[in-house]
Motif scaffolding. Structure first.
Motif, short mmCIF file in Angstrom:
data_model
loop_
_atom_site.label_atom_id
_atom_site.label_comp_id
_atom_site.label_asym_id
_atom_site.label_seq_id
_atom_site.Cartn_x
_atom_site.Cartn_y
_atom_site.Cartn_z
N ILE A 89 25.70 60.70 13.10
CA ILE A 89 24.33 60.32 13.47
C ILE A 89 23.43 61.56 13.45
O ILE A 89 22.28 61.51 13.00
N VAL A 90 23.97 62.68 13.93
CA VAL A 90 23.20 63.93 13.93
C VAL A 90 22.84 64.30 12.49
O VAL A 90 21.71 64.68 12.19
N GLU A 91 23.80 64.15 11.58
CA GLU A 91 23.52 64.49 10.17
C GLU A 91 22.40 63.64 9.60
O GLU A 91 21.51 64.13 8.91
N GLN A 92 22.45 62.34 9.89
CA GLN A 92 21.40 61.43 9.39
C GLN A 92 20.03 61.81 9.98
O GLN A 92 19.03 61.84 9.28
N LEU A 93 20.04 62.09 11.26
CA LEU A 93 18.79 62.44 11.94
C LEU A 93 18.19 63.73 11.36
O LEU A 93 16.98 63.82 11.11
N PHE A 94 19.06 64.71 11.11
CA PHE A 94 18.56 65.98 10.58
C PHE A 94 18.04 65.84 9.15
O PHE A 94 17.13 66.55 8.75
N LEU A 104 9.18 73.19 15.06
CA LEU A 104 9.88 74.13 15.94
C LEU A 104 11.01 73.35 16.61
O LEU A 104 10.76 72.43 17.39
N LEU A 105 12.23 73.69 16.25
CA LEU A 105 13.42 72.93 16.63
C LEU A 105 14.25 73.72 17.62
O LEU A 105 14.70 74.83 17.32
N VAL A 106 14.46 73.15 18.81
CA VAL A 106 15.29 73.78 19.83
C VAL A 106 16.64 73.08 19.84
O VAL A 106 16.70 71.86 19.85
N GLU A 107 17.72 73.85 19.79
CA GLU A 107 19.05 73.23 19.69
C GLU A 107 20.15 74.08 20.33
O GLU A 107 20.15 75.29 20.19
N GLN A 108 21.08 73.40 20.99
CA GLN A 108 22.36 74.03 21.32
C GLN A 108 23.31 73.92 20.13
O GLN A 108 24.25 74.70 20.00
N ASN A 109 23.07 72.91 19.28
CA ASN A 109 23.90 72.71 18.09
C ASN A 109 23.42 73.69 17.01
O ASN A 109 22.66 73.35 16.10
N ALA A 110 23.91 74.94 17.13
CA ALA A 110 23.42 76.01 16.25
C ALA A 110 23.77 75.73 14.79
O ALA A 110 22.97 76.03 13.90
N ALA A 111 24.93 75.16 14.55
CA ALA A 111 25.35 74.93 13.16
C ALA A 111 24.35 74.03 12.44
O ALA A 111 23.90 74.33 11.32
N MET A 112 23.98 72.92 13.07
CA MET A 112 23.04 71.99 12.44
C MET A 112 21.65 72.60 12.34
O MET A 112 20.97 72.48 11.33
N ALA A 113 21.22 73.26 13.42
CA ALA A 113 19.86 73.81 13.42
C ALA A 113 19.72 74.88 12.34
O ALA A 113 18.72 74.92 11.61
N LEU A 114 20.71 75.76 12.22
CA LEU A 114 20.63 76.84 11.22
C LEU A 114 20.73 76.28 9.81
O LEU A 114 20.24 76.89 8.86
N ALA A 115 21.37 75.12 9.67
CA ALA A 115 21.50 74.52 8.33
C ALA A 115 20.16 74.00 7.81
O ALA A 115 19.96 73.94 6.59
N VAL A 116 19.24 73.62 8.69
CA VAL A 116 17.98 73.05 8.21
C VAL A 116 16.78 73.99 8.35
O VAL A 116 15.76 73.79 7.69
N ALA A 117 16.90 75.01 9.21
CA ALA A 117 15.74 75.86 9.48
C ALA A 117 15.60 76.98 8.44
O ALA A 117 16.56 77.32 7.74
N THR A 118 14.39 77.53 8.35
CA THR A 118 14.16 78.69 7.48
C THR A 118 14.44 79.99 8.24
O THR A 118 15.02 80.92 7.69
N ARG A 119 14.00 80.03 9.50
CA ARG A 119 14.23 81.20 10.34
C ARG A 119 14.68 80.76 11.72
O ARG A 119 14.44 79.61 12.10
N GLY A 120 15.28 81.68 12.45
CA GLY A 120 15.74 81.31 13.78
C GLY A 120 15.71 82.47 14.75
O GLY A 120 15.64 83.65 14.36
N TYR A 121 15.72 82.11 16.02
CA TYR A 121 15.76 83.06 17.14
C TYR A 121 16.90 82.65 18.04
O TYR A 121 17.05 81.46 18.36
N LEU A 122 17.70 83.64 18.48
CA LEU A 122 18.76 83.36 19.44
C LEU A 122 18.29 83.81 20.82
O LEU A 122 17.93 84.98 21.02
N LEU A 123 18.27 82.86 21.76
CA LEU A 123 17.87 83.15 23.14
C LEU A 123 19.12 83.27 24.01
O LEU A 123 20.02 82.44 23.93
#
Ligand SMILES: Nc1ncnc2c1ncn2[C@@H]1O[C@H](COP(=O)(O)OP(=O)(O)O)[C@@H](O)[C@H]1O
Ligand SMILES: [Mg+2]
Length: 235
Positions: free
Chosen positions: A170-175, A189-208
């Motif tokens: 479901i996460v894959e379909q949503l993304f 601007l996408l906030v996620e604990q699911n780093a794998a999915m977020a990094l797969a779709v984003a252009t840039r990222g920040y680790l907090l």
């Protein structure tokens, strides 16, 4: 499009953000990743005006928005899909979407155009337009939360943990839909604990971590970074 500098937020005597800075350019998908409690939601709430930072600058589309009301910020073209979805469980899909329609687009053909656009993006919502929100699956409720945010025709969409509690398929379909929304011209601007999915779709990222940005880079570099691999991508 969005420039956040040196953001500090306190809850009473707890400091949740210790000078966080990040930017989002028009057209991008930018992600803030980090563990539970890192300060991701706090960062989004400061941008959308839901809480007032004790320090820092926030510029959106060239305007200083620090201290403005959430309504004023929405009017400039920013919408937020909240953590935990927060759909109105006793209302239908169509009613939930109508609530997302901003007052100045609620009349005439505008709301029909916006509904059509959301239903085209999420055909499952179109099939369920008269169904009560509580009776839908977690994934469908998440689609509804994103669809509701899109009803205001935002230029910048803030998504807080859209993958939370959803099965991987479901996460894959949503993304895939999140990428499509971006391709239609909405900056994200996408906030996620699911780093794998977020990094797969984003252009840039920040680790907090603990209210601080500890890494920022293009997503390909973050995916290859030893700290990210070890702590956020399961080794
Ligand atoms: N309303 C609140 N009152 C007090 N502390 C809070 C509140 N909301 C968040 N915090 C604290 O601020 C920090 C950041 O929280 P949050 O932004 O929700 O993190 P994340 O979204 O990354 O999980 C945490 O230490 C959390 O306990
Ligand atoms: Mg959060």
């Amino acid at each position: 499009m969005l420039e956040v500098r040196d953001l500090q937020v306190r809850y009473g005597n707890i400091t949740a953000l210790h000078g966080v800075s990040f930017t989002v350019q028009a057209g991008e998908i930018v992600t803030l990743i980090g563990a539970n409690g890192a300060g991701k939601t706090t960062s989004l709430h400061a941008v959308s005006g839901l809480l007032r930072p004790t320090q820092g600058q926030i510029r959106f589309l060239g305007q200083d928005i620090h201290g403005r009301t959430p309504e004023a910020i929405v009017r400039l073209g920013l919408a937020q899909s909240p953590e935990g979805r927060r759909v109105f469980s006793g209302l239908t899909v169509a009613e939930n979407l109508a609530i997302g329609a901003t007052p100045w687009r609620r009349r005439g053909d505008a709301i029909e155009d916006d509904l059509d656009r959301v239903y085209t993006l999420f055909p499952r919502l179109a099939e369920r337009r008269t169904q009560l929100a509580w009776s839908m699956s977690g994934g469908e409720q998440q689609m509804l939360a994103v669809g509701r945010a899109l009803m205001g025709r935002p230029k910048l969409l803030l998504l807080d943990e859209p993958s939370l509690g959803l099965a991987p398929i479901i996460v894959e379909q949503l993304f895939e839909q999140i990428v499509r929304i971006n391709q239609q011209g909405v900056t994200i601007l996408l906030v996620e604990q699911n780093a794998a999915m977020a990094l797969a779709v984003a252009t840039r990222g920040y680790l907090l971590e603990n209210g601080r940005v500890v890494l920022e880079d293009r997503t390909a570099s973050l995916q290859a970074h030893p700290l990210v691999k070890a702590a956020y991508l399961g080794g």
